[in-house]
Structures are given as structure tokens and as C-alpha cells.
Design a protein around this motif. Structure first.
Motif, PDB file in Angstrom:
ATOM      1  N   UNK A 131      39.507  63.531  72.007  1.00  0.00           N
ATOM      2  CA  UNK A 131      38.323  63.948  71.758  1.00  0.00           C
ATOM      3  C   UNK A 131      38.038  63.226  70.274  1.00  0.00           C
ATOM      4  N   UNK A 132      38.695  63.695  69.221  1.00  0.00           N
ATOM      5  CA  UNK A 132      38.567  63.251  67.484  1.00  0.00           C
ATOM      6  C   UNK A 132      37.476  62.072  67.889  1.00  0.00           C
ATOM      7  N   UNK A 133      38.560  60.851  68.304  1.00  0.00           N
ATOM      8  CA  UNK A 133      37.495  59.966  68.353  1.00  0.00           C
ATOM      9  C   UNK A 133      35.823  59.886  68.941  1.00  0.00           C
ATOM     10  N   UNK A 134      35.458  60.865  70.110  1.00  0.00           N
ATOM     11  CA  UNK A 134      34.027  60.690  70.485  1.00  0.00           C
ATOM     12  C   UNK A 134      33.401  61.520  69.630  1.00  0.00           C
ATOM     13  N   UNK A 135      34.221  62.809  69.204  1.00  0.00           N
ATOM     14  CA  UNK A 135      33.872  63.402  68.478  1.00  0.00           C
ATOM     15  C   UNK A 135      32.946  63.635  66.873  1.00  0.00           C
ATOM     16  N   UNK A 136      33.644  62.351  66.303  1.00  0.00           N
ATOM     17  CA  UNK A 136      32.838  61.738  65.486  1.00  0.00           C
ATOM     18  C   UNK A 136      32.107  60.917  64.917  1.00  0.00           C
ATOM     19  N   UNK A 137      30.640  59.469  66.829  1.00  0.00           N
ATOM     20  CA  UNK A 137      30.072  59.720  66.740  1.00  0.00           C
ATOM     21  C   UNK A 137      29.147  60.708  66.806  1.00  0.00           C
ATOM     22  N   UNK A 184      40.611  62.708  82.587  1.00  0.00           N
ATOM     23  CA  UNK A 184      40.641  62.773  81.285  1.00  0.00           C
ATOM     24  C   UNK A 184      39.893  62.812  79.871  1.00  0.00           C
ATOM     25  N   UNK A 185      39.502  61.518  80.293  1.00  0.00           N
ATOM     26  CA  UNK A 185      38.992  60.833  79.086  1.00  0.00           C
ATOM     27  C   UNK A 185      37.549  61.246  79.340  1.00  0.00           C
ATOM     28  N   UNK A 186      36.792  61.998  79.615  1.00  0.00           N
ATOM     29  CA  UNK A 186      35.508  62.658  80.834  1.00  0.00           C
ATOM     30  C   UNK A 186      35.536  64.083  79.620  1.00  0.00           C
ATOM     31  N   UNK A 187      36.942  64.760  79.976  1.00  0.00           N
ATOM     32  CA  UNK A 187      37.408  66.035  79.579  1.00  0.00           C
ATOM     33  C   UNK A 187      37.241  65.929  78.103  1.00  0.00           C
ATOM     34  N   UNK A 188      37.544  65.019  77.694  1.00  0.00           N
ATOM     35  CA  UNK A 188      37.952  64.741  75.813  1.00  0.00           C
ATOM     36  C   UNK A 188      36.304  64.813  75.532  1.00  0.00           C
ATOM     37  N   UNK A 189      35.897  63.894  76.128  1.00  0.00           N
ATOM     38  CA  UNK A 189      34.318  63.294  76.043  1.00  0.00           C
ATOM     39  C   UNK A 189      33.088  64.639  75.751  1.00  0.00           C
ATOM     40  N   UNK A 190      33.658  65.532  77.427  1.00  0.00           N
ATOM     41  CA  UNK A 190      32.393  67.609  76.930  1.00  0.00           C
ATOM     42  C   UNK A 190      32.653  68.035  76.063  1.00  0.00           C
ATOM     43  N   UNK A 191      34.567  67.558  75.844  1.00  0.00           N
ATOM     44  CA  UNK A 191      34.916  68.923  74.732  1.00  0.00           C
ATOM     45  C   UNK A 191      33.986  68.176  72.824  1.00  0.00           C
ATOM     46  N   UNK A 271      37.890  66.464  62.576  1.00  0.00           N
ATOM     47  CA  UNK A 271      38.875  66.473  61.674  1.00  0.00           C
ATOM     48  C   UNK A 271      39.478  68.157  62.711  1.00  0.00           C
ATOM     49  N   UNK A 272      38.538  68.809  62.621  1.00  0.00           N
ATOM     50  CA  UNK A 272      39.452  69.539  63.448  1.00  0.00           C
ATOM     51  C   UNK A 272      40.645  69.346  65.043  1.00  0.00           C
ATOM     52  N   UNK A 273      39.656  68.610  65.976  1.00  0.00           N
ATOM     53  CA  UNK A 273      40.319  67.826  66.884  1.00  0.00           C
ATOM     54  C   UNK A 273      41.699  66.991  66.098  1.00  0.00           C
ATOM     55  N   UNK A 274      41.152  66.320  65.279  1.00  0.00           N
ATOM     56  CA  UNK A 274      42.580  65.569  65.087  1.00  0.00           C
ATOM     57  C   UNK A 274      43.594  65.938  64.261  1.00  0.00           C
ATOM     58  N   UNK A 275      43.802  67.060  64.321  1.00  0.00           N
ATOM     59  CA  UNK A 275      44.613  68.023  63.382  1.00  0.00           C
ATOM     60  C   UNK A 275      45.476  68.452  65.172  1.00  0.00           C
ATOM     61  N   UNK A 276      44.615  69.238  65.884  1.00  0.00           N
ATOM     62  CA  UNK A 276      45.473  69.209  67.228  1.00  0.00           C
ATOM     63  C   UNK A 276      45.861  67.992  67.979  1.00  0.00           C
ATOM     64  N   UNK A 277      45.881  66.750  67.244  1.00  0.00           N
ATOM     65  CA  UNK A 277      46.690  65.933  68.612  1.00  0.00           C
ATOM     66  C   UNK A 277      47.981  65.582  68.348  1.00  0.00           C
TER      67      UNK A 277
END
Length: 316
Positions: A131-137, A184-191, A271-277
Motif C-alpha cells: 500500500x505505501x508504494x501506491x500511496x506516494x503517487x 491483493x495488489x488491487x486491494x493495496x491500491x484501493x486501500x 508514512x503510516x502505511x510504511x510503518x504497517x509494513x
């Protein structure tokens, strides 16, 4: 105190009061309470992925999600009635929270449970937490929120750790079932989209009301799919399934989404998503113990990269 400037050029001052002012930018350190919330989420969500994998042997995936949402609402609604806040968000926020709920609750839960039913639990978790990878752009597109050099470097380091942890070289890319599990990648993008959309607004509705509304509107798409019969199948009730459902309703859904909203009110989604990794690391250990598997030599450096990336991102 947050200070900004209106379009007219006159200074504006907005009091913090526990919520963000959308036009403001701040480099203040992340509140410690937000890190405590994230720690609770990491521990509770890490343990939940292997539990859900066990539950899927007794209930169809989307039926499980539907029960999870209904149970969470059944817990939150009486509490809201007793404490007497409005059950609906304030006017002007309902549609935005509707779409946030459709994306980061309904979309994520539907896609992630389908992927979890197809691919091994350990790999499923890692894909979901891209998720954090997609959240940046996505975050930069929806609401230009500069992350700074350190968060971007930290995200790159952490994502390298996730890729190493997932070990794509061991995946049979010719297996259509495995490729289907990449929902699951689509799940991450939607999140990511839902979380970034949430960050775009400054909400006036109480956090529990926001949580209740997002969960309530998520029942419609999940229920519609279940009613079509596409996700039909018998439910084999057992004490274990009931316990897993109770844990999902109380801890990972009702409390989890409440804490996530609190965290997003003070931290960028990336940032929050990265901590959740850190969640896949804990889940991987549990899945290995519960379902078996091999701990390869690349696990230690991948965990070091994930933790190092988080440290770089949060360093001030």
C-alpha cells in the motif's frame, strides 16, 4: 497552532484541536500516540491473517467478510446510541466518507480475502502491504502533500525489503491461480486511494461515527456479491470460527479502522502505511509456525531493510 495564508494574502491561523487543517503543512514530529495506535494495529492485524486463513476452511471468503462487517456494526451502533453522538456524519461529509468506505473498507476486504483464499498466507500479506508504494503517487495526485527526501528514501528502502521478503523468484508466474491471487495488489491500491482521499479532508464528524458510516456503506457491495450466489457455500460453524469472527469484529475491524482514521488525521497515508509494513513480518512468523514453511536466508536482510526504511522515514 497552525499558520497559513489565504488566497487573498491575509494570514490565517487555525487551532489544532486534534484534527488537521487541510491547507497547512507542518514538519512537526509524529505524535507518539499515533505510533502507539500503529503498534496496536500491527500486532492485532499480524495475528489476524493466519486466523482468517483458518476461517476460510469453514466459511466462504465473502460470507466471512459480510459477517465481519455486520458484527462490527452490531457492536458500534449500541455504543453510539448510549453515548448519543449522531449516527450519520455531518452534512457535506457523507458522500466523501461513502467513497472512502467503498475503497479502503469494502474494496480492500473483498480483494484481500479473495487473494488470501488463493495464494499462501505469507505471500498474500506482503502483496496487501505494498500500500505505501501506491500511496506516494496517489497522495501527490489527490492532494499535493510534500513528503520530503527522507520519507521517499525510507519508502524505497522499505519497499526493497518487501520485494526481498516476498522473493518473486520463488513464484510460479505461469500458474494462473497464483496470478489471480494478485487481486491483493488491487486491494493495496484501493486501500491507498481510500486513505489518501481521507487525508484530503478535514473531518468534523467524530471518529467513531466515521468508522460506523464506512463500515455500514461497505455492507452493500459485499452483500450484493454474496446474494448473487457467486460466493455461496456452506458455513461450518464451530467454536473456532466464532472466536475468529469475534476477534475480527471487535479488534481488527471496529477498533482497527477507528485507529487508522486517528492515525491518518496526523500522518500521511504513505508514512503510516510504511510503518504497517512490519505487519507481514509478524504474520510470516505466525503463518510459518501454523501452516509450515521454510525460513530462507533472505528473511533477515529483508526485515532489516523494512525496519531501516521505517527509521529513515520517521527520523527528524
Amino acid at each position: 497552532m497552525l499558520v497559513g495564508r489565504a488566497k487573498s494574502g491575509l494570514p490565517l491561523i487555525a487551532k489544532w484541536e486534534g484534527r488537521r487543517w487541510p491547507g497547512a503543512r507542518t514538519k512537526e514530529a509524529v505524535p507518539r500516540v499515533a505510533l502507539v495506535y500503529l503498534a496496536v494495529m500491527i500486532i492485532s492485524w499480524a495475528g489476524n491473517w493466519p486466523l482468517m486463513k483458518l476461517a476460510l476452511g469453514q466459511a466462504p471468503p465473502l460470507v466471512f467478510v459480510l459477517f465481519r462487517l455486520i458484527g462490527s456494526l452490531a457492536l458500534i451502533a449500541p455504543a453510539l446510541v448510549v453515548t448519543r453522538p449522531p449516527l450519520l456524519p455531518v452534512r457535506g461529509e457523507r458522500l466523501s466518507l461513502f467513497w472512502v468506505g467503498q475503497l479502503q473498507v469494502a474494496g480492500f476486504l473483498i480483494c484481500s480475502i479473495i487473494g488470501l483464499a488463493i495464494v499462501p498466507a505469507g505471500r498474500a500479506i506482503v502483496l496487501a502491504y505494498t500500500m505505501p508504494l501506491w500511496a506516494i503517487p496517489i497522495g501527490l495526485f489527490l492532494w499535493p502533500e510534500p513528503l520530503g527526501r527522507a520519507p521517499l528514501i525510507g519508502a524505497a528502502i522499505g519497499f526493497a525489503g518487501l520485494v526481498l521478503f516476498m522473493n518473486p523468484g520463488l513464484v510460479d508466474w505461469g500458474d494462473g491461480r497464483v496470478l489471480a491471487g494478485n487481486t491483493l495488489l488491487l486491494a493495496a491500491i484501493l486501500w491507498a486511494v481510500g486513505s489518501c482521499l481521507y487525508r484530503r479532508h478535514s473531518w468534523r464528524s467524530p471518529f467513531w461515527v466515521q468508522t460506523f458510516w464506512q463500515l455500514a456503506v461497505s455492507i452493500a457491495p459485499v452483500g450484493a456479491i454474496v446474494l448473487t450466489g457467486a460466493a455461496s457455500g456452506p458455513v461450518h460453524w464451530s467454536p473456532g470460527l466464532i472466536a475468529i469472527l469475534a476477534y475480527n469484529c471487535i479488534v481488527t475491524t471496529a477498533l482497527g479502522y477507528f485507529l487508522w482514521g486517528k492515525v491518518l488525521s496526523v500522518m500521511p497515508a504513505a508514512t503510516a502505511g510504511q510503518v504497517l509494513t512490519l505487519t507481514p513480518v509478524g504474520s510470516f512468523v505466525l503463518c510459518t509456525l501454523m501452516f509450515g514453511g521454510t525460513v530462507t536466508a533472505d528473511v533477515v536482510p529483508s526485515v532489516a531493510l523494512i525496519v531501516g526504511g521505517i527509521f529513515v522515514t520517521l527520523r527528524r
